[in-house]
Design a protein around this motif. Structure first.
Motif, PDB file in Angstrom:
ATOM      1  N   THR A  63       0.839  -1.204   0.000  1.00 46.22           N
ATOM      2  CA  THR A  63       0.000   0.000   0.000  1.00 46.22           C
ATOM      3  C   THR A  63       0.869   1.247   0.000  1.00 46.22           C
ATOM      4  N   GLN A  64       0.528   2.193  -0.850  1.00 45.33           N
ATOM      5  CA  GLN A  64       1.271   3.445  -0.954  1.00 45.33           C
ATOM      6  C   GLN A  64       0.640   4.514  -0.055  1.00 45.33           C
ATOM      7  N   SER A  65       1.460   5.430   0.428  1.00 42.71           N
ATOM      8  CA  SER A  65       0.964   6.532   1.235  1.00 42.71           C
ATOM      9  C   SER A  65      -0.020   7.362   0.419  1.00 42.71           C
ATOM     10  N   THR A  67      -3.099   6.366  -0.279  1.00 40.38           N
ATOM     11  CA  THR A  67      -4.131   5.501  -0.853  1.00 40.38           C
ATOM     12  C   THR A  67      -5.433   5.670  -0.073  1.00 40.38           C
ATOM     13  N   ASN A 119      10.555  -0.520  -6.388  1.00 40.78           N
ATOM     14  CA  ASN A 119      10.202   0.907  -6.375  1.00 40.78           C
ATOM     15  C   ASN A 119       9.934   1.398  -7.793  1.00 40.78           C
ATOM     16  N   GLU A 121       7.576   3.268  -9.154  1.00 41.60           N
ATOM     17  CA  GLU A 121       7.237   4.685  -9.351  1.00 41.60           C
ATOM     18  C   GLU A 121       8.488   5.546  -9.343  1.00 41.60           C
TER      19      GLU A 121
END
Length: 135
Positions: A63-65, A67, A119, A121
């Motif tokens: 999960t990305q910050s 979201t 990573n 992104e």
């Protein structure tokens, strides 16, 4: 009206006090919850506050910050209806502070063994920056 005067209009002003935990968007509730890097990377079951009390929610691995997860029918009950809005759970990954020497060592080791695959992104961003300067 006053003193047996003609009937008039009744004006009512309603002010909503800002809640400490929730934000409201129509019938939807938004709650921003901080999670750890480990919870975001590995996934975890967290307990979140709802209008009915605590609710367990499974944060997926990776999960990305920032979201936002939508939990259907956990928002505000609609007027003259049994329908409810949704609960919007926004997770923010909290960067740890005041790390011990051992924690710093482990994070440096993780950084060294991480790859672009972990990573994507960041890699895409760096590729776009490189392409900017090729022209």
């Amino acid at each position: 009206g006053s003193n047996n005067g003609a009937p008039g209009d009744l004006h009512i002003t309603i002010r909503l006090k800002k809640h400490e935990v929730f934000e409201r968007d129509g019938y939807d509730l938004l709650c921003t919850v901080p999670i750890t890097f480990s919870q975001a990377a590995l996934g975890d079951e967290i307990e979140i506050p709802t209008l009915e009390g605590p609710y367990k929610y499974q944060i997926p691995e990776g999960t990305q910050s920032g979201t936002v997860f939508r939990i259907r029918n956990k928002g505000i009950v609609q007027v003259n209806s049994r329908n409810r809005g949704d609960y919007l759970l926004k997770v923010v990954v909290e960067t740890p502070r005041n790390l011990s020497v051992r924690q710093k060592e482990l994070l440096r080791e993780l950084g060294q063994i991480s790859s672009d695959r972990n990573n994507a992104e960041r890699k895409n961003f760096l590729d776009r920056v490189k392409n900017m300067f090729k022209n």
